[in-house]
Design a protein around this motif. Sequence first.
Motif, PDB file in Angstrom:
ATOM      1  N   GLU A 163     -15.810  -0.182  -5.113  1.00 16.83           N
ATOM      2  CA  GLU A 163     -16.359  -1.350  -5.800  1.00 16.83           C
ATOM      3  C   GLU A 163     -15.563  -1.644  -7.067  1.00 16.83           C
ATOM      4  OE1 GLU A 163     -19.170  -4.531  -6.403  1.00 16.83           O
ATOM      5  OE2 GLU A 163     -18.233  -3.477  -4.729  1.00 16.83           O
ATOM      6  N   PHE A 164     -15.134  -0.600  -7.771  1.00 14.24           N
ATOM      7  CA  PHE A 164     -14.293  -0.801  -8.947  1.00 14.24           C
ATOM      8  C   PHE A 164     -12.998  -1.509  -8.557  1.00 14.24           C
ATOM      9  CE2 PHE A 164     -10.630   0.691 -11.395  1.00 14.24           C
ATOM     10  CZ  PHE A 164     -10.967   0.253 -12.675  1.00 14.24           C
ATOM     11  N   ASP A 165     -12.342  -1.036  -7.509  1.00 14.62           N
ATOM     12  CA  ASP A 165     -11.089  -1.654  -7.068  1.00 14.62           C
ATOM     13  C   ASP A 165     -11.307  -3.113  -6.673  1.00 14.62           C
ATOM     14  OD1 ASP A 165      -9.639   0.652  -7.512  1.00 14.62           O
ATOM     15  OD2 ASP A 165      -9.793   1.352  -5.438  1.00 14.62           O
ATOM     16  N   ARG A 166     -12.423  -3.395  -6.003  1.00 14.85           N
ATOM     17  CA  ARG A 166     -12.708  -4.774  -5.578  1.00 14.85           C
ATOM     18  C   ARG A 166     -12.897  -5.691  -6.781  1.00 14.85           C
ATOM     19  NH1 ARG A 166     -16.747  -8.353  -4.731  1.00 14.85           N
ATOM     20  NH2 ARG A 166     -18.298  -6.984  -5.704  1.00 14.85           N
ATOM     21  N   LEU A 167     -13.733  -5.266  -7.721  1.00 19.11           N
ATOM     22  CA  LEU A 167     -14.006  -6.096  -8.896  1.00 19.11           C
ATOM     23  C   LEU A 167     -12.769  -6.233  -9.792  1.00 19.11           C
ATOM     24  CD1 LEU A 167     -17.557  -4.736  -9.769  1.00 19.11           C
ATOM     25  CD2 LEU A 167     -17.017  -7.074  -9.057  1.00 19.11           C
TER      26      LEU A 167
END
Length: 281
Positions: free
Chosen positions: A113-117
């Motif tokens: 989720e960090f990479d996506r955001l």
Amino acid sequence: MDIEVLGALAVREHGIPVTPSARKPRQVLALLALHADQVVPVDLLIEELWEDSPPRSARTTLQTYILQLRELITAALKSVADGTETRTAKDVVVTAPGGYLLKASPGTSDVREFDRLAGMGYRALDAEDFRGASRALGEALALWNGSALAGIQAGPQLAMEVRRLEESRLCAVHQRIEADLRLGRHREVLGELTVLASRYRTHENLHGQLMLALHRSGRRGEALDVYQRLRQSLVRDLGLEPSAGLRRLQRSILMTGPEVALDAPAQAPAPTTADRMVRTG
């Protein structure tokens, strides 16, 4: 399965923790969790656990650790009251050719989720959507609850992964601050930048941002002091002078007012190689 690595390691199945307390099984789970849904080779797991001196029983001992993880997962799977769970622990920690795979889906992973955001934030920044970039990168950074894999006694593989994650975090911080500066939030970021510049004494981009924020806040002398402290640290610790971009920024502050610096983002230091790698990766 829900996985958290951006802070203390926490892995849950049906909301039940399956993180072992013993050191080496925790290392195994951490490495599998970081590469969820991908095969982690046995050789990498052995290197993580014993570095260059694995015992003759390394593979057998590793199998024991995998069995311990599966026992914890089995207990969590049995907790489903309605009897709809058809998976077994071997379906979650999968033996694959040459290694093991932690099957996380369906579930969540804070690092994914960090990479996506963060990716959304970088793309917004490239499109000059500074408000969207600040929002997305702020949401990405809010997923962190401390240092990556806090409390894990890391071997070489996990230590490398922790460095990678922390570099990604620092890059996201730098780019979120960049978006905030473009939005005129120079006073709001002063405290954060002061702490970061003190922590990363030779990080030119963060010092350049602090110089801009101070100058735009009417604190020209302090901005120039930041440059001198950075130069002293670079010369003393690395034997280097500040980059051409930072020297241009210093001259701009010497020669212009805060309103000119607002319109001169090109005078800030260029992104580092690490910044480019994260933004384009």
